[in-house]
Design a protein around this motif. Structure first.
Motif, PDB file in Angstrom:
ATOM      1  N   ALA A   1       0.827  -1.194   0.000  1.00 55.76           N
ATOM      2  CA  ALA A   1       0.000   0.000   0.000  1.00 55.76           C
ATOM      3  C   ALA A   1       0.867   1.252   0.000  1.00 55.76           C
ATOM      4  N   ASP A   2       1.970   1.237   0.762  1.00 60.23           N
ATOM      5  CA  ASP A   2       2.857   2.393   0.795  1.00 60.23           C
ATOM      6  C   ASP A   2       3.498   2.636  -0.568  1.00 60.23           C
ATOM      7  N   ALA A   3       3.885   1.551  -1.257  1.00 61.57           N
ATOM      8  CA  ALA A   3       4.494   1.692  -2.585  1.00 61.57           C
ATOM      9  C   ALA A   3       3.492   2.282  -3.568  1.00 61.57           C
ATOM     10  N   ALA A   4       2.243   1.838  -3.493  1.00 58.43           N
ATOM     11  CA  ALA A   4       1.215   2.361  -4.395  1.00 58.43           C
ATOM     12  C   ALA A   4       0.959   3.837  -4.110  1.00 58.43           C
ATOM     13  N   ALA A   5       0.895   4.207  -2.823  1.00 55.72           N
ATOM     14  CA  ALA A   5       0.678   5.611  -2.459  1.00 55.72           C
ATOM     15  C   ALA A   5       1.851   6.469  -2.916  1.00 55.72           C
ATOM     16  N   LEU A   6       3.072   5.954  -2.747  1.00 57.32           N
ATOM     17  CA  LEU A   6       4.261   6.670  -3.200  1.00 57.32           C
ATOM     18  C   LEU A   6       4.196   6.902  -4.704  1.00 57.32           C
ATOM     19  N   MET A   7       3.880   5.870  -5.455  1.00 57.74           N
ATOM     20  CA  MET A   7       3.836   6.010  -6.911  1.00 57.74           C
ATOM     21  C   MET A   7       2.741   6.979  -7.341  1.00 57.74           C
ATOM     22  N   THR A   8       1.593   6.929  -6.691  1.00 51.53           N
ATOM     23  CA  THR A   8       0.518   7.863  -7.031  1.00 51.53           C
ATOM     24  C   THR A   8       0.991   9.298  -6.847  1.00 51.53           C
ATOM     25  N   ALA A   9       1.631   9.558  -5.717  1.00 51.49           N
ATOM     26  CA  ALA A   9       2.138  10.911  -5.445  1.00 51.49           C
ATOM     27  C   ALA A   9       3.216  11.309  -6.444  1.00 51.49           C
ATOM     28  N   LEU A  10       4.129  10.401  -6.740  1.00 52.69           N
ATOM     29  CA  LEU A  10       5.202  10.712  -7.690  1.00 52.69           C
ATOM     30  C   LEU A  10       4.648  10.992  -9.079  1.00 52.69           C
ATOM     31  N   VAL A  11       3.728  10.174  -9.532  1.00 56.54           N
ATOM     32  CA  VAL A  11       3.151  10.361 -10.865  1.00 56.54           C
ATOM     33  C   VAL A  11       2.431  11.705 -10.944  1.00 56.54           C
ATOM     34  N   GLN A  12       1.706  12.070  -9.887  1.00 55.90           N
ATOM     35  CA  GLN A  12       0.992  13.346  -9.887  1.00 55.90           C
ATOM     36  C   GLN A  12       1.948  14.537  -9.969  1.00 55.90           C
ATOM     37  N   ASN A  13       3.162  14.364  -9.461  1.00 52.52           N
ATOM     38  CA  ASN A  13       4.126  15.466  -9.428  1.00 52.52           C
ATOM     39  C   ASN A  13       5.190  15.372 -10.520  1.00 52.52           C
ATOM     40  N   THR A  14       5.001  14.484 -11.467  1.00 47.14           N
ATOM     41  CA  THR A  14       5.942  14.322 -12.571  1.00 47.14           C
ATOM     42  C   THR A  14       5.329  14.945 -13.815  1.00 47.14           C
ATOM     43  N   ARG A  15       6.065  15.855 -14.420  1.00 54.78           N
ATOM     44  CA  ARG A  15       5.562  16.584 -15.590  1.00 54.78           C
ATOM     45  C   ARG A  15       5.856  15.900 -16.922  1.00 54.78           C
ATOM     46  N   HIS A  16       6.888  15.067 -16.957  1.00 57.00           N
ATOM     47  CA  HIS A  16       7.353  14.547 -18.242  1.00 57.00           C
ATOM     48  C   HIS A  16       7.425  13.019 -18.217  1.00 57.00           C
ATOM     49  N   PHE A  17       6.722  12.404 -19.157  1.00 63.43           N
ATOM     50  CA  PHE A  17       6.713  10.950 -19.291  1.00 63.43           C
ATOM     51  C   PHE A  17       6.975  10.553 -20.735  1.00 63.43           C
ATOM     52  N   ILE A  18       7.572   9.387 -20.891  1.00 64.68           N
ATOM     53  CA  ILE A  18       7.642   8.717 -22.186  1.00 64.68           C
ATOM     54  C   ILE A  18       6.995   7.358 -21.974  1.00 64.68           C
ATOM     55  N   GLY A  19       6.087   7.003 -22.870  1.00 65.27           N
ATOM     56  CA  GLY A  19       5.406   5.718 -22.765  1.00 65.27           C
ATOM     57  C   GLY A  19       3.932   5.893 -22.439  1.00 65.27           C
ATOM     58  N   SER A  20       3.230   4.805 -22.500  1.00 61.84           N
ATOM     59  CA  SER A  20       1.786   4.804 -22.302  1.00 61.84           C
ATOM     60  C   SER A  20       1.417   5.049 -20.844  1.00 61.84           C
ATOM     61  N   ALA A  21       0.417   5.904 -20.634  1.00 61.24           N
ATOM     62  CA  ALA A  21      -0.082   6.149 -19.275  1.00 61.24           C
ATOM     63  C   ALA A  21      -0.702   4.883 -18.690  1.00 61.24           C
ATOM     64  N   ASP A  22      -1.064   3.932 -19.539  1.00 59.72           N
ATOM     65  CA  ASP A  22      -1.659   2.676 -19.077  1.00 59.72           C
ATOM     66  C   ASP A  22      -0.626   1.579 -18.829  1.00 59.72           C
ATOM     67  N   ALA A  23       0.650   1.891 -18.996  1.00 60.20           N
ATOM     68  CA  ALA A  23       1.693   0.879 -18.794  1.00 60.20           C
ATOM     69  C   ALA A  23       1.613   0.339 -17.361  1.00 60.20           C
ATOM     70  N   PRO A  24       1.774  -0.971 -17.187  1.00 59.80           N
ATOM     71  CA  PRO A  24       1.703  -1.545 -15.840  1.00 59.80           C
ATOM     72  C   PRO A  24       2.916  -1.226 -14.966  1.00 59.80           C
ATOM     73  N   VAL A  25       4.004  -0.781 -15.581  1.00 53.89           N
ATOM     74  CA  VAL A  25       5.210  -0.438 -14.822  1.00 53.89           C
ATOM     75  C   VAL A  25       5.573   1.014 -15.104  1.00 53.89           C
ATOM     76  N   THR A  26       5.775   1.774 -14.024  1.00 49.45           N
ATOM     77  CA  THR A  26       6.211   3.162 -14.139  1.00 49.45           C
ATOM     78  C   THR A  26       7.545   3.307 -13.434  1.00 49.45           C
ATOM     79  N   ILE A  27       8.485   3.905 -14.144  1.00 48.05           N
ATOM     80  CA  ILE A  27       9.800   4.224 -13.588  1.00 48.05           C
ATOM     81  C   ILE A  27       9.885   5.741 -13.485  1.00 48.05           C
ATOM     82  N   ILE A  28      10.150   6.242 -12.284  1.00 46.11           N
ATOM     83  CA  ILE A  28      10.394   7.667 -12.101  1.00 46.11           C
ATOM     84  C   ILE A  28      11.885   7.834 -11.854  1.00 46.11           C
ATOM     85  N   GLU A  29      12.516   8.675 -12.645  1.00 44.06           N
ATOM     86  CA  GLU A  29      13.945   8.954 -12.501  1.00 44.06           C
ATOM     87  C   GLU A  29      14.134  10.316 -11.859  1.00 44.06           C
TER      88      GLU A  29
END
Length: 184
Positions: A1-29
């Motif tokens: 649950a903590d990992a999911a909450a972390l990713m939700t917060a990170l994705v909301q605060n990330t302005r630039h992505f490459i790849g599908s928003a529906d991808a099952p794996v998200t990497i934030i650099e």
């Protein structure tokens, strides 16, 4: 649950992505444009991930600034955001990583960043005004501070579906983490 909450917060605060928003794996650099290890990852590892996972819709990669190596880091990060105003974030990103020359050695002065914008065919009046006015200084500072609060201490640092990965690891390490996230 903590990992999911972390990713939700990170994705909301990330302005630039490459790849599908529906991808099952998200990497934030979290990266600094002057960091040689970030440059190596961008030049060597990222293209392999792109070919194997991004193009097929399995992974998307997001970029956040962790500009901690000096003024040129901040200027380059701000410049990339000014380029983003003209839909050129990734082109500018790639050029910066391909043209590093040491930390605070003059590669990313404001004048050189403006020349790069011109070389990429951007509207130089708008770009130069954006950079000179510090339009994105607060954004870059905020992302850097938020990363520090998350525990980021070096670049590059990655979060893969909530799991931290430190350093410019080789492709095989990312392949393993991505495979685990995909349930392979």
């Amino acid at each position: 649950a903590d990992a999911a909450a972390l990713m939700t917060a990170l994705v909301q605060n990330t302005r630039h992505f490459i790849g599908s928003a529906d991808a099952p794996v998200t990497i934030i650099e979290f990266a600094d444009f002057q960091c040689p290890y970030c440059g190596r990852w961008a030049q060597d590892t990222y293209p392999q991930i792109d070919g194997a996972y991004i193009a097929s819709g399995q992974v998307r990669v997001g970029y956040q600034h962790f500009a901690f190596l000096g003024d040129e880091s901040f200027w380059a990060a701000e410049a990339s955001e000014c380029a983003a105003d003209q839909d050129a974030f990734w082109a500018y990103h790639d050029y910066l990583f391909a043209n590093q020359s040491g930390e605070n050695q003059g590669a990313f002065t404001k004048d050189k960043l403006k020349i790069l914008a011109a070389n990429l065919g951007l509207d130089t009046a708008a770009f130069n005004s954006c950079l000179e006015n510090g339009t994105y200084r607060a954004l870059v500072t905020g992302q850097t501070q938020a990363a520090q609060q998350l525990g980021v201490r070096s670049t590059p640092t990655f979060v893969i579906n909530g799991r931290p990965v430190l350093g410019a690891q080789p492709y095989n390490v990312f392949k393993q983490y991505i495979g685990e996230a995909l349930g392979n």
